[in-house]
Design an enzyme around this catalytic site. Structure first.
Site, PDB file in Angstrom:
ATOM      1  N   TYR A  12       0.820  -1.229   0.000  1.00 36.84           N
ATOM      2  CA  TYR A  12       0.000   0.000   0.000  1.00 36.84           C
ATOM      3  C   TYR A  12       0.854   1.281   0.000  1.00 36.84           C
ATOM      4  CZ  TYR A  12      -3.387   3.350   2.087  1.00 36.84           C
ATOM      5  OH  TYR A  12      -4.171   4.435   2.378  1.00 36.84           O
ATOM      6  N   ILE A  13       1.662   1.479   1.023  1.00 33.13           N
ATOM      7  CA  ILE A  13       2.389   2.748   1.129  1.00 33.13           C
ATOM      8  C   ILE A  13       3.565   2.769   0.148  1.00 33.13           C
ATOM      9  CG2 ILE A  13       3.565   4.330   2.729  1.00 33.13           C
ATOM     10  CD1 ILE A  13       1.894   2.876   4.984  1.00 33.13           C
ATOM     11  N   ASP A  33       9.890  -7.238  -3.580  1.00 33.22           N
ATOM     12  CA  ASP A  33       8.693  -7.625  -2.810  1.00 33.22           C
ATOM     13  C   ASP A  33       8.524  -9.136  -2.941  1.00 33.22           C
ATOM     14  OD1 ASP A  33       5.958  -5.673  -2.022  1.00 33.22           O
ATOM     15  OD2 ASP A  33       5.776  -7.865  -2.008  1.00 33.22           O
ATOM     16  N   PHE A  89      10.002  -0.537   3.218  1.00 36.57           N
ATOM     17  CA  PHE A  89       8.624  -0.710   3.688  1.00 36.57           C
ATOM     18  C   PHE A  89       8.325  -2.147   4.118  1.00 36.57           C
ATOM     19  CE2 PHE A  89       8.393   2.727   0.543  1.00 36.57           C
ATOM     20  CZ  PHE A  89       7.689   3.698   1.239  1.00 36.57           C
ATOM     21  N   TYR A 157       4.376  -6.171  17.171  1.00 39.71           N
ATOM     22  CA  TYR A 157       4.575  -5.330  15.974  1.00 39.71           C
ATOM     23  C   TYR A 157       5.371  -4.074  16.341  1.00 39.71           C
ATOM     24  CZ  TYR A 157       3.577  -1.792  12.480  1.00 39.71           C
ATOM     25  OH  TYR A 157       3.705  -0.774  11.571  1.00 39.71           O
ATOM     26  N   PHE A 185       1.427   7.651  11.775  1.00 35.57           N
ATOM     27  CA  PHE A 185       0.192   7.434  12.525  1.00 35.57           C
ATOM     28  C   PHE A 185      -0.750   6.652  11.589  1.00 35.57           C
ATOM     29  CE2 PHE A 185       0.717   9.503  16.672  1.00 35.57           C
ATOM     30  CZ  PHE A 185       2.070   9.793  16.531  1.00 35.57           C
ATOM     31  N   LEU A 206      -9.987   0.869   9.287  1.00 34.18           N
ATOM     32  CA  LEU A 206     -11.260   1.546   9.527  1.00 34.18           C
ATOM     33  C   LEU A 206     -11.954   2.009   8.246  1.00 34.18           C
ATOM     34  CD1 LEU A 206     -13.312   2.772  11.496  1.00 34.18           C
ATOM     35  CD2 LEU A 206     -11.888   4.819  11.589  1.00 34.18           C
TER      36      LEU A 206
HETATM   37  N1  UDP Z   1     -12.023   0.276  13.979  1.00 43.38           N
HETATM   38  C1  UDP Z   1     -13.377  -0.016  14.130  1.00 43.38           C
HETATM   39  N2  UDP Z   1     -13.946  -0.905  13.262  1.00 43.38           N
HETATM   40  C2  UDP Z   1     -13.247  -1.504  12.235  1.00 43.38           C
HETATM   41  C3  UDP Z   1     -11.865  -1.197  12.090  1.00 43.38           C
HETATM   42  C4  UDP Z   1     -11.285  -0.297  12.993  1.00 43.38           C
HETATM   43  O1  UDP Z   1     -14.043   0.511  15.021  1.00 43.38           O
HETATM   44  O2  UDP Z   1     -13.817  -2.311  11.476  1.00 43.38           O
HETATM   45  C5  UDP Z   1     -11.383   1.247  14.916  1.00 43.38           C
HETATM   46  C6  UDP Z   1     -10.235   0.644  15.711  1.00 43.38           C
HETATM   47  O3  UDP Z   1     -10.724   0.059  16.898  1.00 43.38           O
HETATM   48  C7  UDP Z   1      -9.355   1.883  15.960  1.00 43.38           C
HETATM   49  C8  UDP Z   1      -9.584   2.754  14.726  1.00 43.38           C
HETATM   50  O4  UDP Z   1     -10.805   2.278  14.128  1.00 43.38           O
HETATM   51  O5  UDP Z   1      -9.820   2.582  17.080  1.00 43.38           O
HETATM   52  C9  UDP Z   1      -8.472   2.647  13.697  1.00 43.38           C
HETATM   53  O6  UDP Z   1      -8.210   1.268  13.452  1.00 43.38           O
HETATM   54  P1  UDP Z   1      -7.338   0.749  12.235  1.00 43.38           P
HETATM   55  O7  UDP Z   1      -7.373  -0.761  12.270  1.00 43.38           O
HETATM   56  O8  UDP Z   1      -7.782   1.411  10.973  1.00 43.38           O
HETATM   57  O9  UDP Z   1      -5.884   1.291  12.529  1.00 43.38           O
HETATM   58  P2  UDP Z   1      -4.917   1.111  13.813  1.00 43.38           P
HETATM   59  O10 UDP Z   1      -5.239   2.297  14.704  1.00 43.38           O
HETATM   60  O11 UDP Z   1      -5.188  -0.207  14.447  1.00 43.38           O
HETATM   61  O12 UDP Z   1      -3.557   1.214  13.223  1.00 43.38           O
END
Ligand code: UDP
Length: 338
Positions: A12-13, A33, A89, A157, A185, A206
């Site tokens: 991805y990145i 890769d 990466f 991780y 982030f 998310l």
């Molecule tokens: N999250 C959620 N539902 C999902 C996926 C993620 O509520 O289906 C929340 C997760 O608990 C976190 C935020 O979204 O608080 C970001 O999660 P993500 O997995 O995108 O990234 P992370 O912060 O784990 O790197």
């Protein structure tokens, strides 16, 4: 013009960084890769984009399939090509999986990186930009998080990435290896033409999960009982094209300054899960099915970055909004739904 090795360039990145380098520079690029999480389709799209930009189809971009866990694979690449620097990466990057299978994370992320660094030193290549993470900070003692925040990761991780940062410091002292570590982030968005984007199997992140829920299932919020303004977790979502630009600037900084350093890459602003969900509904102009379930293990309540340092030193700042990221993710999702 430098030849840069991009490990994990089919991911991805990595792939968005290559797109940035194709569009803004003349660097030669070796994509390395193992295609375990990266995709050959992504590599082919990048090769195609590059061939449309230049009249002669010379080998500006070359794909080398290989695995950092096999030192011969990476040795062969350094023997074959005259590499000047590396953007690294290649890594496994799922927190939950790392808790269940730490061996996979330590073997790949740490041991694989050791193979890479030792090969670099052997071939006198001493410039590397490295994908680090805010997961190296662990549970925040204060927010926004700056680069001086203590690093106490709470999962394998995060530990694997912190170990690599420390190894890079030692390699600097002993062998003169110069590294820029970018502590990302949350990353979101895609190419604005929908040619490449976020493609994880399974998808755990998310924004793609919200966009998917629009069509195929109900989106689940993991916990609404956190100590935040609406009870859901707050994160800092940086656009992947902005992040790609940060890698280009970091590499150029290494060329000019030849100094080891570390920078947070975020936007400096936090959005809650619910706010991201609402923004997705606004962009899609429809209601998305949603439910609330329990907390996901290992999620801190609030994470967002202090980005003062990267602004000052690399002269980088985020250009795209959360809505921009959602729009480009959605475009990619619609184009690649099959
Ligand atoms: N999250 C959620 N539902 C999902 C996926 C993620 O509520 O289906 C929340 C997760 O608990 C976190 C935020 O979204 O608080 C970001 O999660 P993500 O997995 O995108 O990234 P992370 O912060 O784990 O790197």
């Amino acid at each position: 013009m430098d030849m840069i090795l991009i490990t994990g360039g089919a991911g991805y990145i990595g792939s968005h960084t290559i797109l940035n380098l194709i569009e803004k520079t003349d660097y030669k690029i070796i994509i390395f890769d193992n295609l375990e999480n990266g995709h050959i389709e992504t590599v082919n799209t990048l090769l195609e984009i590059n061939s449309k930009r230049q009249r002669r189809a010379d080998a500006r971009i070359i794909f080398e399939k290989g695995d950092l866990r096999n030192i011969e694979d990476i040795e062969n690449v350094f023997n074959k090509h005259s590499i000047d620097g590396v953007i690294h990466f290649a890594a496994f990057a799922l927190v939950e999986e790392s808790v269940k299978n730490p061996s996979k994370y330590y073997r790949n992320n740490i041991y694989g990186t050791l193979n890479l660094l030792d090969t670099m030193i052997k071939h006198n290549v001493k410039r590397i930009v490295f994908s680090s993470t805010c997961a190296t900070y662990g549970n925040p003692q204060y927010t926004p998080i700056n680069e001086k925040h203590p690093q106490n990761p709470i999962n394998p991780y995060g530990y694997s990435k912190l170990a690599i940062e420390r190894i890079m410091d030692d390699y600097d002292k002993a062998y003169g290896l110069k590294s820029i570590r970018l502590r990302y982030f949350n990353v979101a968005g895609a190419d604005e033409k929908g040619r490449i984007g976020e493609w994880h199997e399974p998808e755990t992140h998310l924004i793609p999960n919200i966009l998917k829920a629009n069509d195929v299932k109900t989106f689940t919020i993991f916990g609404n009982d956190y100590d935040t303004r609406d009870g859901t977790c707050i994160r800092d979502y940086v656009n992947v094209l902005d992040l790609a630009e940060a890698h280009r600037l970091a590499y150029e900084y290494l060329l000019e300054e030849n100094k080891t350093d570390v920078f947070n890459i975020g936007t400096g602003e936090g959005y809650s899960v619910k706010e991201v969900f609402d923004a997705c509904e606004r962009v899609l102009k429809k209601k998305i099915p949603v439910e609330v379930k329990g907390r996901r293990a290992g999620d801190p309540a609030v994470l967002y970055a202090d980005i003062g340092k990267v602004k000052n030193i690399l002269n980088w700042k985020p250009e795209r909004s959360l809505e921009d990221s959602i729009k480009s993710s959605y475009l990619y999702f619609c184009k690649n739904k099959k």
